[in-house]
Design a protein around this motif. Structure first.
Motif, PDB file in Angstrom:
ATOM      1  N   ILE A 789      42.826  50.905  28.371  1.00  0.00           N
ATOM      2  CA  ILE A 789      43.223  52.293  28.106  1.00  0.00           C
ATOM      3  C   ILE A 789      44.278  52.691  29.120  1.00  0.00           C
ATOM      4  N   GLU A 790      43.937  52.553  30.386  1.00  0.00           N
ATOM      5  CA  GLU A 790      44.890  52.734  31.480  1.00  0.00           C
ATOM      6  C   GLU A 790      44.796  51.494  32.352  1.00  0.00           C
ATOM      7  N   ASP A 791      45.875  50.725  32.420  1.00  0.00           N
ATOM      8  CA  ASP A 791      45.854  49.444  33.131  1.00  0.00           C
ATOM      9  C   ASP A 791      45.282  49.570  34.535  1.00  0.00           C
ATOM     10  N   GLY A 792      44.325  48.704  34.840  1.00  0.00           N
ATOM     11  CA  GLY A 792      43.743  48.676  36.171  1.00  0.00           C
ATOM     12  C   GLY A 792      42.723  49.771  36.419  1.00  0.00           C
ATOM     13  N   VAL A 793      42.420  50.577  35.384  1.00  0.00           N
ATOM     14  CA  VAL A 793      41.483  51.682  35.551  1.00  0.00           C
ATOM     15  C   VAL A 793      40.395  51.667  34.482  1.00  0.00           C
ATOM     16  N   SER A 794      40.779  51.563  33.210  1.00  0.00           N
ATOM     17  CA  SER A 794      39.823  51.780  32.130  1.00  0.00           C
ATOM     18  C   SER A 794      40.095  50.860  30.953  1.00  0.00           C
ATOM     19  N   ASP A 795      39.042  50.683  30.133  1.00  0.00           N
ATOM     20  CA  ASP A 795      39.104  49.743  29.022  1.00  0.00           C
ATOM     21  C   ASP A 795      38.248  50.265  27.883  1.00  0.00           C
ATOM     22  N   ARG A 796      38.691  50.011  26.678  1.00  0.00           N
ATOM     23  CA  ARG A 796      37.992  50.505  25.494  1.00  0.00           C
ATOM     24  C   ARG A 796      36.964  49.525  24.952  1.00  0.00           C
ATOM     25  N   ALA A 797      37.178  48.241  25.187  1.00  0.00           N
ATOM     26  CA  ALA A 797      36.423  47.207  24.482  1.00  0.00           C
ATOM     27  C   ALA A 797      35.125  46.784  25.166  1.00  0.00           C
ATOM     28  N   GLY A 798      34.829  47.321  26.341  1.00  0.00           N
ATOM     29  CA  GLY A 798      33.590  46.946  27.013  1.00  0.00           C
ATOM     30  C   GLY A 798      33.714  45.785  27.970  1.00  0.00           C
ATOM     31  N   ALA A 799      34.923  45.560  28.491  1.00  0.00           N
ATOM     32  CA  ALA A 799      35.145  44.462  29.442  1.00  0.00           C
ATOM     33  C   ALA A 799      34.669  44.905  30.821  1.00  0.00           C
ATOM     34  N   ASN A 800      33.357  44.841  31.039  1.00  0.00           N
ATOM     35  CA  ASN A 800      32.784  45.391  32.271  1.00  0.00           C
ATOM     36  C   ASN A 800      33.057  44.544  33.503  1.00  0.00           C
ATOM     37  N   ASN A 801      33.584  43.328  33.340  1.00  0.00           N
ATOM     38  CA  ASN A 801      34.002  42.572  34.520  1.00  0.00           C
ATOM     39  C   ASN A 801      35.112  43.287  35.272  1.00  0.00           C
ATOM     40  N   LEU A 802      35.800  44.181  34.601  1.00  0.00           N
ATOM     41  CA  LEU A 802      36.848  44.955  35.260  1.00  0.00           C
ATOM     42  C   LEU A 802      36.287  45.792  36.400  1.00  0.00           C
ATOM     43  N   ILE A 803      35.033  46.230  36.276  1.00  0.00           N
ATOM     44  CA  ILE A 803      34.477  47.135  37.278  1.00  0.00           C
ATOM     45  C   ILE A 803      33.379  46.475  38.112  1.00  0.00           C
ATOM     46  N   CYS A 804      33.326  45.131  38.075  1.00  0.00           N
ATOM     47  CA  CYS A 804      32.437  44.400  38.984  1.00  0.00           C
ATOM     48  C   CYS A 804      32.913  44.575  40.419  1.00  0.00           C
ATOM     49  N   PRO A 805      32.059  44.288  41.392  1.00  0.00           N
ATOM     50  CA  PRO A 805      32.518  44.292  42.785  1.00  0.00           C
ATOM     51  C   PRO A 805      33.666  43.311  42.993  1.00  0.00           C
ATOM     52  N   THR A 806      34.608  43.700  43.831  1.00  0.00           N
ATOM     53  CA  THR A 806      35.697  42.787  44.173  1.00  0.00           C
ATOM     54  C   THR A 806      35.288  41.846  45.302  1.00  0.00           C
ATOM     55  N   ALA A 807      34.313  42.258  46.098  1.00  0.00           N
ATOM     56  CA  ALA A 807      33.845  41.413  47.196  1.00  0.00           C
ATOM     57  C   ALA A 807      33.085  40.212  46.658  1.00  0.00           C
ATOM     58  N   THR A 808      33.106  39.118  47.405  1.00  0.00           N
ATOM     59  CA  THR A 808      32.410  37.898  47.006  1.00  0.00           C
ATOM     60  C   THR A 808      30.917  37.990  47.343  1.00  0.00           C
ATOM     61  N   THR A 809      30.180  36.919  47.061  1.00  0.00           N
ATOM     62  CA  THR A 809      28.720  36.925  47.186  1.00  0.00           C
ATOM     63  C   THR A 809      28.258  37.506  48.516  1.00  0.00           C
TER      64      THR A 809
END
Length: 859
Positions: A789-809
């Protein structure tokens, strides 16, 4: 229609790996079109006695190998993928990217593509490689060349670009960390060794469980979903048989997943990321009720006294890990914890997994993985009926120890023929989880990005203590990306940060080769159209279906669509322009590589190449005497001195001297395991104040109707409500499971469109209101196709990996975190969103595939 009208070819249907196929299928073709995909019936061509089908006998009943392959719905529906309207049929270039002028990186994902010729495309790529080599050096080229795609061998889907750059003299590799094994790789390895990936010794455990196990505990896994892509239907059929013979099956997970729904005798819902607390409370019960194997712990382990003091509250923590302590943390009533612990101590129990899940793909996942080994050790790991089994990695890495089913006499290998990445460590590499950080940070050889471990599954435990860096001494930063793995944004942790990185003006050129216009392809500057495996001749091996090990000849089913070429051929066209084609193909044609693969397969003495090609496949006979093979950790259990583990002491190291010596200040992965709700790296816990703003933990499982990001465009699957939910605007949304109690509190009803959000962005989904998810938790499978929807911010299709933590394990473990993180959820009005974001909501889309290619290409 007569039989003469139909041609049948054999194809492996593996869709996620390096040269390892799965689920051999018969593909019927007529007039150049695929009619149907069917299981391969082994008894059509072979005398059943020739390959000695196995039978497990236990408790008065029998379980036998199937006389046909057990293909998944993925294989049946895959013909829709081949002819998807989203196929890339010719080379594409971003319209406002000029390699000789303005490159406009800020417009990646926004501006459209235009058609160009193969000649122009390969001219541009060759010129860009030469320019970058001269200006920056070849280490400034990042090759994304790992899994999550089709399984091919000669026409390898992943890593042909590394073959080319090996010839050219260097590159920087994206090193895929062991995403489905994170917890075992970063944690369990330090307790029991078990290289290459830290999973248990699983040899012959189907027989052991059938004969000796009273209770099989499925911890954080779905027996009915993940084996579809790799393990065939054998795990499902086996679990049905276990019910028949009286083996009780307990599922410990936040959701009544498909395996739990089909097989459970008891569901114990647990909050994501709190399994370690449950482990500790079970062990507390055993310690205080004296129902643990003290003698085994003395002879088979070292350092248990540290963990014991921690559990009993006798260390600096001063908090006994009682069931009452664990109850508010993990959501499991203390009475249930005690009942489980007591039943476990009285009966023989094994733990079962199935290729990862929230348990090992989340924050601090090394802690529950380590504690699970300790849990099993307290009850005599390796005793009859007491092991840990993973129902998917049949003959993983060609190792009998990873084969819980009866083993084959010969394990086939196609390593010699595989034209993709060959697991050789290059001088320069970056862990996949750190790619956005590497691009967005200001790193130089004098001020490098640093981490520990090569991070690739298969590297030994001690490699995790080696410090690596980017850029390597003498090299410059990245300036070019060539990807044959364009699903970073939808499959790894913090996809929105990756989108930001792909917009960076540091990256002057992005090349992608792929069959479909999806996900990371949207941010490419130039795209090469690639075949599917059904459009190529190849050779394949199936060593993961659980029935037999199979070598097969993959005859081309249909002609390549449009101007598409195989990955091997596509990269070869660039090699020609660079004058290194002969070195790239190593002097062999496609047919010669297929024959070379056969001649080095371990099957070459069992059947001639000509007969193999005519018959289409060959099964390895079941090994004679397999019933007498050792089972899991049986030998270690019987004699730990003669059957030492590959740990420094040869025993189970509850306390790791290596971790203590190498990372003395690491409180997130200390020398012995603990429950860590939050810390320096992560604050994804209901116990952290951040949960007041984002009160729900999201479970993001391996998807039911995809393999990671593959096959989200199969229209047949999209008709199923658990695959996609039709919104009031006619768009197909990714389901979000929510408990009725939470739904009522939030004013959400089944079918509403909801926003799932946190401080890293937001995505949408269709509310699937069900008691199959526990309160306080929501579920949305990972891997949905990107529709920003807005690159790097939001998505319509449910791609929730976009909002996962950026930090590693954790601080010193560079693994991914893609599940069990905090989110908020609220009902949203898609028509109001359409007013705010008209461009995104007015895109054309096809019901069967989501967003139409017309939005991205000037046709």
């Amino acid at each position: 229609m007569t039989n003469k009208d139909v041609k049948t070819v054999y194809k492996g249907t593996g869709l996620c790996s390096f040269g390892v196929g799965a689920n051999l299928a018969e593909v019927d073709v007529k007039d150049g079109k695929i009619l149907r995909t069917r299981p391969a019936r082994y008894d059509k061509k072979y005398d059943m006695e020739q390959f000695r089908p196995w039978t497990i006998k236990a408790r008065g009943r029998e379980f036998s190998a199937s006389n046909k392959s057990l293909i998944s719905p993925f294989a049946i529906g895959y013909k829709k993928r081949i002819t998807s309207p989203n196929r890339i049929l010719y080379p594409l270039k971003r319209e406002d990217w000029d390699p000789n002028g303005e490159r406009n990186p800020q417009n990646r994902g926004k501006s459209k593509f235009v058609r160009i010729s193969w000649d122009e495309a390969t001219d541009i790529i060759a010129a860009e490689i030469n320019r970058v080599k001269e200006k920056y050096g070849l280490e400034s080229v990042l090759l994304q060349c790992d899994g999550h795609g089709e399984t091919k061998v000669v026409h390898a889907a992943h890593g042909c670009n590394t073959r080319l750059f090996d010839v050219l003299g260097g590159y920087t590799m994206q090193a895929r960390q062991p995403d489905s094994w994170e917890g075992w790789y970063w944690g369990a390895k330090h307790v029991w060794g078990q290289d290459p990936v830290g999973q248990a010794d699983m040899g012959n455990l189907l027989l052991d469980i059938a004969e000796n196990t009273d209770m099989l505990v499925f911890w954080g896994c779905d027996m009915e979903t993940t084996p579809w892509g790799w393990g065939g239907q054998l795990p499902s059929n086996y679990c049905n048989w276990l019910t028949e013979i009286g083996v009780k099956q307990v599922y410990i997970c936040p959701d009544v997943n498909y395996g739990c729904a089909a097989h459970n005798d008891k569901w114990i819902p647990v909050y994501p990321n709190t399994d370690a607390a449950l482990h500790l409370a079970i062990m507390y019960t055993w310690l205080t009720e004296d129902t643990w194997d003290k003698e085994y712990m003395k002879t088979h382990s070292v350092g248990f006294e540290y963990l014991k003091k921690y559990i009993l509250g006798e260390d600096d923590d001063k908090t006994p890990k009682t069931p009452k302590w664990a109850e508010p943390i993990c959501g499991v009533p203390s009475r249930t914890i005690k009942a489980l612990a007591r039943k476990w101590a009285k009966q023989t129990a094994s733990i079962a997994h199935c290729n990862g899940g929230s348990l090992v793909r989340s924050t601090y996942s090394h802690e529950p993985a380590r504690l699970e080994v300790c849990l099993m050790a307290m009850q005599g790991l390796g005793a009859p009926g007491r092991n840990i089994v993973k129902f998917i990695e049949w003959n993983f890495y060609g190792m009998d120890s990873q084969q819980p089913a009866p083993r084959s006499e010969v394990i086939p290998s196609l390593d010699a023929a595989y034209r993709g990445y060959n697991f050789v460590q290059p001088a320069s590499f970056i862990p996949k989880t750190l790619i956005p950080k590497a691009i967005l940070g200001e790193y130089t050889a004098e001020n490098p990005l640093k981490w520990h471990g090569f991070t690739l599954a298969g590297w030994p435990r001690w490699d995790q203590f080696i410090e690596y860096q980017y850029p390597i001494p003498g090299a410059q930063e990245l300036h070019m990306i060539w990807s044959d793995t364009p699903c970073w944004t939808t499959c790894w942790n913090g996809g929105n940060s990756m989108i930001d990185a792909l917009h960076s003006d540091k990256i002057e050129t992005i090349i992608v080769q792929h069959p479909w216009l999806e996900n990371d392809c949207l941010y490419a500057d130039l795209i090469l159209p690639v075949n599917t495996k059904y459009e190529e001749n190849d050779i394949g091996v199936d060593s993961v279906n659980g029935n037999y090990c199979t070598l097969y000849y993959e005859e081309q089913a249909v002609r390549p669509l449009g101007e598409s070429k195989s990955d091997w051929e596509a990269v070869g066209e660039v090699a020609k322009k660079l004058g290194v084609y002969d070195a790239y193909v190593e002097g062999k044609t496609e047919e010669e590589w297929i024959r070379f693969g056969f001649e080095n397969s371990h099957f070459q003495d069992l059947i001639s190449f000509e007969e193999f090609k005519e018959k289409g496949y060959y099964l390895s006979p079941t090994a004679e005497g397999w019933e007498n093979d050792s089972r899991g950790f049986e030998n270690f259990y019987k004699n730990p001195e003669e059957n030492a583990l590959n740990t420094p002491t040869g025993k189970l190291e509850i306390y790791s001297e290596e971790l203590a010596a190498n990372f003395p200040d690491d409180v997130e992965r200390g020398p012995y395991p603990k429950f860590i709700p939050f810390g320096e790296s992560h604050q994804e816990s209901r116990l952290h104040p951040r949960s007041e703003k984002y009160p729900y933990l999201i479970v993001s499982n391996h998807p039911r109707w995809r393999v990671h990001a593959n096959m989200d465009d199969i229209s047949w699957f999209r008709e199923i409500e658990t695959c996609k939910m039709l919104g009031p605007d006619g768009y197909q949304y990714e389901p979000v499971w929510i408990n009725p109690k939470d739904a009522q509190k939030l004013g959400i009803v089944h079918g509403d469109i909801v926003k799932v959000y946190n401080d890293r962005g937001w995505t949408l989904g269709g509310a699937y209101v069900s008691e199959r998810i526990m309160p306080g938790v929501v579920l949305q499978d990972h891997g949905s196709r990107l529709d920003p929807i807005e690159d790097g911010v939001s998505d319509r299709a449910g791609a929730n990996n976009l909002i996962c933590p950026t930090a590693t394990t954790s601080r010193n473990a560079a693994g991914e975190v893609t599940s069990g993180f905090l989110v908020g959820i609220e009902k949203t009005d898609v028509f109001e969103l359409a007013k705010k974001y008209p461009e995104a909501f007015n895109r054309k889309y096809d019901k069967g595939i989501g967003v139409s290619i017309e939005n991205r290409v000037k046709l």
